[in-house]
Design a protein around this motif. Structure first.
Motif, short mmCIF file in Angstrom:
data_model
loop_
_atom_site.label_atom_id
_atom_site.label_comp_id
_atom_site.label_asym_id
_atom_site.label_seq_id
_atom_site.Cartn_x
_atom_site.Cartn_y
_atom_site.Cartn_z
N PRO A 77 0.84 -1.20 0.00
CA PRO A 77 0.00 0.00 0.00
C PRO A 77 0.88 1.25 0.00
N ALA A 78 0.33 2.35 -0.46
CA ALA A 78 1.10 3.60 -0.54
C ALA A 78 1.70 3.99 0.80
N LYS A 79 0.93 3.86 1.87
CA LYS A 79 1.40 4.25 3.20
C LYS A 79 2.65 3.48 3.59
N ASP A 80 2.67 2.16 3.31
CA ASP A 80 3.80 1.33 3.71
C ASP A 80 5.02 1.60 2.83
N SER A 81 4.81 1.74 1.52
CA SER A 81 5.94 2.01 0.65
C SER A 81 6.57 3.36 0.97
N LEU A 82 5.75 4.38 1.25
CA LEU A 82 6.29 5.70 1.59
C LEU A 82 7.02 5.67 2.93
N ALA A 83 6.53 4.87 3.87
CA ALA A 83 7.21 4.76 5.17
C ALA A 83 8.60 4.14 5.00
#
Length: 401
Positions: free
Chosen positions: A302-308
């Motif tokens: 998910p975007a949130k995990d990849s950005l983290a």
């Protein structure tokens, strides 16, 4: 007020004669830092910007931003009495901003040569589509056309589609920024010489000035930059990538060290050593293959995990913000990039904050754009120019103000 005395441009008086975008945006920038900007509009014919954009309770939502901190007077520059009144204002001013078609000020008997005789220190900031000289000077020149002539439209969009525009009036804004730099430069030089001068900004030239190395690319290397969508030629990886939850994120990792960190975040550190991707030139040549590898990874999270993960490894990345994300973002809030100013009709009025941030003498938005034309007529004509009541009444009757 005492607070205003701390502003860096306190004491600089600006006459803003232009309409719409390029000239008035320069006025906004100067007013943000304390210049007294007097917006001049013809009586009975307002700046169209008052009505542009979305409206709330009958109030245009662009005008309060574009004309924030400014004062408003009405003045008919097509009549001799109005021209004489402007000359009186010039005696008391430092800067004139105008963005009429070249020759208009001269037609009204308000050329720089005439006005500088009245006030040798006056600086005239002139913004037009093509500049004050040259074979195209008399052409009508909106920002959209100047963006095309400046080369920006040609490289904007995707290769299989017609040239596109950027979703804002970027040509006018760029011209205003260059004009403001010119104005501040002329004000600084005036401290040495005691003399004013003309600042001549062409919108197409402002656009052309930010076109990077396109000229030597073409003339020296025979390369004509084309539309390439979301990428820059030879710069990789720097693109948008789809994630597992159907969200696009931006990743910019084209520098060697940053690319190594991206590979570590992806769990594929060996990629950074492969000949196809080890150097800036190699990555540029193998852009499509590299982007496919990266998107295979972003689609697994998910975007949130990849950005983290990307943040953890120090890789520049982020969501593609709409206005909705901007107004919800804590960094915007902490940096005071969305501020509220009291509007006489709408109450709290949200608008962009001040750029840049000065540590000791920051700018400030004291008020939105004046809600009606001529709001400051009495303050300017009576208090500044010392006209008496009878003179002001006569000027109104003759439709000069």
């Amino acid at each position: 007020m005492e607070e205003e005395n701390q502003y860096p441009l306190q004491g600089v008086r600006v006459l803003e004669l232009g309409t719409l975008l390029a000239g008035p945006f320069s006025g906004r920038l100067l007013a943000d830092f304390g210049a007294e900007v007097i917006k001049v509009e013809p009586p009975g014919k307002s700046d169209p910007m008052r009505d542009w954009g979305k409206k709330k309770d009958g109030v245009g939502l662009w005008w309060p931003i574009q004309s924030r901190n400014k004062k408003s007077v009405t003045l008919n520059l097509r009549e001799e009495a109005g021209q004489n009144l402007l000359k009186d204002l010039v005696k008391e001013s430092d800067v004139i901003i105008e963005n009429f078609r070249p020759g208009t000020m001269e037609k009204w008997g308000l050329s720089y040569e005439i006005l500088s005789e009245i006030n040798p220190k006056i600086i005239m900031v002139r913004t037009s589509g093509y500049g004050q000289t040259g074979p195209y000077k008399s052409r009508a020149g909106f920002g959209s056309v100047a963006e095309a002539m400046g080369g920006l439209r040609y490289v904007t969009g995707f290769p299989d589609r017609p040239p596109s525009r950027i979703g804002i009036s970027i040509g006018d804004t760029l011209a205003a920024l260059f004009a403001t730099i010119g104005c501040l430069t002329a004000l600084h030089e005036r401290e040495k010489s005691g003399k004013g001068q003309v600042v001549d900004t062409a919108i197409y030239e402002a656009v052309f000035s930010v076109m990077e190395s396109t000229i030597p690319d073409y003339l020296l290397a025979g390369y004509l930059r084309e539309r390439m969508g979301n990428i820059l030629p030879g710069v990789s990886p720097s693109n948008i990538y789809l994630t597992q939850d159907e969200t696009y994120i931006v990743i910019g990792a084209n520098a060697d060290g940053v690319f190594k960190r991206l590979c570590q975040a992806m769990g594929q550190p060996e990629l950074a050593e492969e000949p196809e991707y080890a150097t800036h030139d190699a990555r540029g040549k193998n852009m499509k293959e590299l982007d496919a590898l990266i998107e295979r990874w972003t689609k697994s999270l998910p975007a949130k995990d990849s950005l983290a993960l990307l943040e953890e490894y120090g890789v520049p990345s982020g969501l593609i913000y709409s206005t909705k994300e901007i107004v919800d973002d804590p960094h915007y809030k902490e940096r005071e990039m969305i501020i509220n100013v009291n509007h006489p009709v709408l109450g709290d009025f949200p608008m962009p904050g001040i750029v840049p941030k000065l540590s000791r003498t920051p700018g400030k938005v004291l008020r939105p754009g004046p809600e009606h034309m001529g709001k400051d007529n009495e303050a300017i004509y009576k208090d500044l120019l010392k006209l008496d009541e009878e003179e002001i009444i006569e000027l109104k009757e003759k439709k000069i103000i």
